[in-house]
Write a protein that holds these residues in place. Sequence first.
Motif, short mmCIF file in Angstrom:
data_model
loop_
_atom_site.label_atom_id
_atom_site.label_comp_id
_atom_site.label_asym_id
_atom_site.label_seq_id
_atom_site.Cartn_x
_atom_site.Cartn_y
_atom_site.Cartn_z
N ASN A 61 0.87 -1.09 -0.04
CA ASN A 61 0.05 0.33 -0.03
C ASN A 61 0.72 1.07 -0.06
N PHE A 62 2.03 1.27 -0.16
CA PHE A 62 3.07 2.37 -0.31
C PHE A 62 3.76 2.37 -1.64
N ILE A 63 4.50 3.69 -1.98
CA ILE A 63 5.11 3.99 -2.96
C ILE A 63 6.70 4.05 -2.40
N ARG A 64 7.70 3.23 -2.76
CA ARG A 64 8.86 3.46 -2.52
C ARG A 64 9.63 4.28 -3.29
N PHE A 65 10.43 5.08 -2.64
CA PHE A 65 11.51 6.12 -3.19
C PHE A 65 12.79 5.74 -2.53
N ALA A 66 13.82 5.32 -3.71
CA ALA A 66 15.13 5.28 -3.05
C ALA A 66 16.06 5.68 -4.35
N PRO A 67 17.25 5.92 -3.66
CA PRO A 67 17.74 6.14 -2.34
C PRO A 67 17.21 7.41 -1.76
N LEU A 76 10.41 16.15 9.19
CA LEU A 76 9.40 16.71 9.67
C LEU A 76 7.90 17.11 8.75
N ARG A 77 8.63 17.92 7.61
CA ARG A 77 7.83 18.03 6.35
C ARG A 77 7.19 16.96 6.07
N LEU A 78 7.90 15.91 5.77
CA LEU A 78 7.34 14.50 5.49
C LEU A 78 6.10 14.14 6.32
N ALA A 79 6.41 14.07 7.42
CA ALA A 79 5.30 13.41 8.57
C ALA A 79 3.89 14.61 8.37
N ARG A 80 4.13 15.90 7.96
CA ARG A 80 3.16 16.87 7.82
C ARG A 80 2.26 16.65 6.48
N LEU A 81 3.32 16.47 5.54
CA LEU A 81 2.37 16.34 4.12
C LEU A 81 1.84 15.09 3.87
N HIS A 93 15.56 4.10 2.13
CA HIS A 93 14.26 4.38 1.51
C HIS A 93 13.12 5.05 2.28
N LEU A 94 12.28 5.42 1.39
CA LEU A 94 11.21 6.17 1.89
C LEU A 94 9.83 5.34 1.54
N LEU A 95 8.93 5.12 2.37
CA LEU A 95 7.78 4.46 1.95
C LEU A 95 6.62 5.72 2.29
N ALA A 116 1.69 12.05 -11.72
CA ALA A 116 1.75 13.34 -11.18
C ALA A 116 1.75 13.58 -9.39
N TRP A 117 1.46 12.63 -8.68
CA TRP A 117 1.35 12.61 -7.33
C TRP A 117 2.68 12.14 -6.80
N ALA A 118 3.47 11.33 -7.64
CA ALA A 118 4.93 10.79 -7.27
C ALA A 118 5.75 12.20 -7.68
N GLY A 119 5.39 12.83 -8.85
CA GLY A 119 6.04 13.88 -9.04
C GLY A 119 6.15 15.08 -7.90
N GLN A 120 4.92 15.27 -7.37
CA GLN A 120 4.52 16.21 -6.11
C GLN A 120 5.62 15.77 -4.89
N VAL A 121 5.61 14.43 -4.76
CA VAL A 121 6.37 14.04 -3.57
C VAL A 121 7.98 14.20 -3.89
#
Length: 131
Positions: A61-67, A76-81, A93-95, A116-121
């Motif tokens: 249920n996640f999209i993984r970004f690495a490295p 902190l921004r990640l947790a908020r957004l 990596h980031l899930l 588009a969403w992944a580009g925003q991330v």
Amino acid sequence: ASGETLHDDLLISAALCARFDAGMRARRGGVRAKAEALLAVARFRLVATSHGVHEVVAQGNFIRFAPADLPDSVQLRLARLYPGAQFRKAAAHLLVPRPMTQPIGGKPVTDAELLAWAGQVLTAIFPIRSG
């Protein structure tokens, strides 16, 4: 590869995508949906590479970004957004929870909307790598 070589490769790749797109529009009046989707993926990969991300894949249920190497301020921004996102420092990596069409009972977002969403991330979390 050095930073200059990577930057040059990205510029060449972006120019090739633009040239192909322009050529198809001039010769055939446009690009077919499948070709447009492939161009969108190619453009996304260029953006991801410019942010230092070489892998973006679905993982449950996640999209993984690495490295991923995120300073505390970005975490902190990640947790908020993106509530529920998980930064795995040891694995580099980031899930991020996969976006849904609705918060409850929705279906996973796919295709162009997912790109588009992944580009925003990428833009919100990963800085553009210079030189």
